[in-house]
Write a protein that holds these residues in place. Sequence first.
Motif: not given
Ligand SMILES: NC(=O)c1ccc[n+]([C@@H]2O[C@H](COP(=O)([O-])OP(=O)(O)OC[C@H]3O[C@@H](n4cnc5c(N)ncnc54)[C@H](OP(=O)(O)O)[C@@H]3O)[C@@H](O)[C@H]2O)c1
Length: 222
Positions: A8, A13, A33, A37, A52, A54, A85, A89, A112, A114, A131, A135, A154-155, A157
């Motif tokens: 990721g 993050i 993936r 990038q 990837d 998947e 999805r 993932i 990481v 939730a 989701y 998680k 984390p809370g 983000l």
């Molecule tokens: N949003 C919130 O408030 C919140 C709160 C608590 C926890 N979280 C968790 O925190 C984590 C990270 O958050 P973030 O904001 O950094 O998320 P993000 O920016 O969406 O980053 C997730 C990464 O996972 C990669 N990914 C998705 N599918 C993949 C695959 N098939 N193979 C390899 N990599 C893949 C994505 O790749 P691409 O760049 O290619 O899409 C992206 O780079 C997540 O697990 C999320 O559930 C979120």
Amino acid sequence: MSHVFVIGAAGQIGHHLVAQLAARGHRVRALHRQPGQATALAATGATPVSGDLEQLDATGLAEALRGSEVLVFTAGAGGKGGAERTRAIDGRGLELAVAAARQAGVHRFLLVSAFPEAGRGKHLSDTFEVYMEVKKAADVCLAQSGLDWVILRPGTLVDTPGTGRVSAGPAIAYGQIPREDVATTLVALVERPQVRRVIIELTAGPHAIAEALAYLEPGAVG
Ligand SMILES: NC(=O)c1ccc[n+]([C@@H]2O[C@H](COP(=O)([O-])OP(=O)(O)OC[C@H]3O[C@@H](n4cnc5c(N)ncnc54)[C@H](OP(=O)(O)O)[C@@H]3O)[C@@H](O)[C@H]2O)c1
């Protein structure tokens, strides 16, 4: 200095994390993936690894992992592509990473996850319910893996700059946290292997990150 593999890595993050790890002298391999990038990841000092979740199988991912000491999983579907999805993932992707880490002999695994209160009191979409279910199942998978795990919850983000100050503990009140501070906390966990086999809830708060984690070491007195 540790050899750290980040899944990721091109995420929000993930990008903070690989940049901070590389700046502190760790050797970082960064799974992404999308071909486009790689340049930005290499510019942080990390070594990009194309893959990837998947498409990979456990043996293929284990090959990529070999030689790493710590695996950080911060990948997620991010609500894109619906429930299936998310299951692929955040769910099966995490299970794959756990299997690969075991196969490759990478014992330390930081996930990481939730905060369980996310969305509490709101009318949740079916996708969000899935989701949260996925998680939690991922946490269970890792906690039962026999690896040297830490589950970071984390809370909500946010993208404001990190402050370096948090609340962290097995059960804390819900809140927000800058992504940059989540990354800094992950770096601190890489550097503090004494904190292990613990679920850590994380929000913005009053404590310096190192102080907050020292309190979570076994036998620490408050
Ligand atoms: N949003 C919130 O408030 C919140 C709160 C608590 C926890 N979280 C968790 O925190 C984590 C990270 O958050 P973030 O904001 O950094 O998320 P993000 O920016 O969406 O980053 C997730 C990464 O996972 C990669 N990914 C998705 N599918 C993949 C695959 N098939 N193979 C390899 N990599 C893949 C994505 O790749 P691409 O760049 O290619 O899409 C992206 O780079 C997540 O697990 C999320 O559930 C979120």
